[in-house]
Scaffold this active site. Structure first.
Site, PDB file in Angstrom:
ATOM      1  N   THR A  25     -30.301   1.142 -26.262  1.00  0.00           N
ATOM      2  CA  THR A  25     -30.995   0.047 -25.580  1.00  0.00           C
ATOM      3  C   THR A  25     -31.991   0.619 -24.572  1.00  0.00           C
ATOM      4  O   THR A  25     -31.751   1.679 -23.995  1.00  0.00           O
ATOM      5  CB  THR A  25     -29.961  -0.831 -24.866  1.00  0.00           C
ATOM      6  OG1 THR A  25     -29.137  -1.441 -25.852  1.00  0.00           O
ATOM      7  CG2 THR A  25     -30.624  -1.943 -24.049  1.00  0.00           C
ATOM      8  N   THR A  28     -37.157   3.306 -24.387  1.00  0.00           N
ATOM      9  CA  THR A  28     -37.257   4.504 -25.230  1.00  0.00           C
ATOM     10  C   THR A  28     -36.526   4.271 -26.552  1.00  0.00           C
ATOM     11  O   THR A  28     -37.057   4.563 -27.639  1.00  0.00           O
ATOM     12  CB  THR A  28     -36.674   5.734 -24.499  1.00  0.00           C
ATOM     13  OG1 THR A  28     -37.092   5.701 -23.128  1.00  0.00           O
ATOM     14  CG2 THR A  28     -37.135   7.028 -25.137  1.00  0.00           C
ATOM     15  N   GLY A  82     -31.425   6.062 -24.858  1.00  0.00           N
ATOM     16  CA  GLY A  82     -32.170   6.606 -23.725  1.00  0.00           C
ATOM     17  C   GLY A  82     -31.231   6.931 -22.576  1.00  0.00           C
ATOM     18  O   GLY A  82     -29.998   6.842 -22.704  1.00  0.00           O
ATOM     19  N   ASP A  84     -31.310   7.232 -17.893  1.00  0.00           N
ATOM     20  CA  ASP A  84     -32.094   7.132 -16.657  1.00  0.00           C
ATOM     21  C   ASP A  84     -32.253   8.488 -15.992  1.00  0.00           C
ATOM     22  O   ASP A  84     -33.274   8.769 -15.384  1.00  0.00           O
ATOM     23  CB  ASP A  84     -31.426   6.133 -15.702  1.00  0.00           C
ATOM     24  CG  ASP A  84     -31.352   4.764 -16.329  1.00  0.00           C
ATOM     25  OD1 ASP A  84     -32.412   4.242 -16.702  1.00  0.00           O
ATOM     26  OD2 ASP A  84     -30.237   4.242 -16.493  1.00  0.00           O
ATOM     27  N   GLY A  96     -29.666   1.554 -16.527  1.00  0.00           N
ATOM     28  CA  GLY A  96     -30.809   0.897 -15.910  1.00  0.00           C
ATOM     29  C   GLY A  96     -31.145  -0.410 -16.610  1.00  0.00           C
ATOM     30  O   GLY A  96     -31.605  -1.365 -15.995  1.00  0.00           O
ATOM     31  N   GLU A 103     -23.135   0.750 -24.614  1.00  0.00           N
ATOM     32  CA  GLU A 103     -23.681   2.091 -24.907  1.00  0.00           C
ATOM     33  C   GLU A 103     -22.580   3.149 -24.860  1.00  0.00           C
ATOM     34  O   GLU A 103     -22.543   4.071 -25.675  1.00  0.00           O
ATOM     35  CB  GLU A 103     -24.777   2.437 -23.907  1.00  0.00           C
ATOM     36  CG  GLU A 103     -26.026   1.604 -24.118  1.00  0.00           C
ATOM     37  CD  GLU A 103     -27.058   1.769 -23.015  1.00  0.00           C
ATOM     38  OE1 GLU A 103     -28.217   1.445 -23.258  1.00  0.00           O
ATOM     39  OE2 GLU A 103     -26.703   2.201 -21.900  1.00  0.00           O
TER      40      GLU A 103
HETATM   41  C1  A5P Z   1     -29.784   0.743 -20.865  1.00  0.00           C
HETATM   42  O1  A5P Z   1     -28.638   0.164 -20.364  1.00  0.00           O
HETATM   43  C2  A5P Z   1     -29.955   2.112 -20.317  1.00  0.00           C
HETATM   44  O2  A5P Z   1     -28.834   2.922 -20.364  1.00  0.00           O
HETATM   45  C3  A5P Z   1     -31.147   2.809 -20.901  1.00  0.00           C
HETATM   46  O3  A5P Z   1     -30.806   3.695 -21.912  1.00  0.00           O
HETATM   47  C4  A5P Z   1     -31.793   3.529 -19.783  1.00  0.00           C
HETATM   48  O4  A5P Z   1     -31.899   2.641 -18.708  1.00  0.00           O
HETATM   49  C5  A5P Z   1     -33.162   4.090 -20.162  1.00  0.00           C
HETATM   50  O5  A5P Z   1     -34.064   3.047 -20.330  1.00  0.00           O
HETATM   51  P1  A5P Z   1     -35.583   3.305 -20.663  1.00  0.00           P
HETATM   52  O6  A5P Z   1     -35.604   3.988 -21.979  1.00  0.00           O
HETATM   53  O7  A5P Z   1     -36.191   1.937 -20.693  1.00  0.00           O
HETATM   54  O8  A5P Z   1     -36.132   4.154 -19.555  1.00  0.00           O
END
Ligand code: A5P
Length: 229
Positions: A25, A28, A82, A84, A96, A103
């Site tokens: 999610t 990215t 992805g 953070d 984030g 996840e």
């Molecule tokens: C989602 O809950 C997060 O774990 C994302 O993997 C993380 O926030 C990275 O997000 P972006 O790819 O939008 O930076």
């Protein structure tokens, strides 16, 4: 060059016919879903895919990617998600986007978790990014008070863009614990936070990433691997 997109496309190149795949999610991971959709237009790949959020479910459907439900999954071969923040030991802060519980459930059953990031996410020590903590909606204020007392750091509740409390896909709230880098006692921190009644999960991912792909705006892609322990 979009660093998130090149990392995502590289990760998707590892998907092979017959694999069971976890779809992450965030912005990215969304590039990975679109790249997989493009591969499926040109190739016949028999895949079993699961999504880590409702947003990813919708995106996968838009790209013609069929999804499995959990009751048919015990292991996944490869997941792409992805993060953070990533430290040199492949430890992560995630959440984030608020999907950290699903996840982590997916990462736990994945043989090779590929984490895709742009180089701004690589840090010497975790903690500049707040640590997301999922809490039960019932009595969340008392959980928040316990966290603040135990750890002595701010733990504001997350709000959605419309000004209401941010609700996760699993109907929980998220507190963003602001430790400031570096996170203290990383080895025991997760257990200490999870010992607080009302905490469901934390965004600390330790020992759950086996393959890191880092995209840079120069077009360079760096890869590092660590066997599953
Ligand atoms: C989602 O809950 C997060 O774990 C994302 O993997 C993380 O926030 C990275 O997000 P972006 O790819 O939008 O930076």
């Amino acid at each position: 060059v979009n660093p998130k997109q090149i990392a995502a496309e590289k990760a998707v190149s590892y998907i092979q016919d017959g694999m069971r795949i976890g779809l992450g999610t965030g912005s990215t991971a969304a590039y990975a879903v679109s790249a997989l959709g493009r591969r499926l237009e040109g190739e016949t790949l028999r895949l079993s895919c699961v999504a880590t959020s409702m947003a990813t479910e919708q995106l996968a459907q838009q790209h013609g990617i069929a999804l499995e439900t959990w009751d048919r999954i015990d292991r996944l071969d490869l997941s792409i998600d992805g993060a953070d923040e990533v430290d040199p030991q492949f430890r992560l802060i995630k959440g984030g986007g608020g999907a950290l519980l699903r996840e982590k459930l997916v990462a736990m059953v994945t043989d090779r978790e590929i984490i895709i990031v742009d180089d701004s996410k690589i840090v010497p020590a975790l903690g500049r990014h707040p640590l997301p903590v999922v809490v039960t909606p019932y009595a969340w204020q008392s959980t928040q008070a316990r966290l603040i007392t135990h750890f002595g750091v701010p733990a504001p509740v997350r709000y959605a863009v419309d000004g209401s409390l941010f609700l996760s896909d699993d109907g929980c709230y998220v507190l963003d614990m602001a430790f400031g880098a570096p996170l203290p006692d990383l080895e025991t921190l997760e257990a200490r936070i999870k010992s607080i009644v009302g905490v469901v999960e934390t965004g600390l991912f330790i020992g759950l990433c086996q393959h890191l792909i880092i995209g840079s705006s120069t077009g360079e892609i760096r890869e590092q691997q660590m066997p599953r322990q």
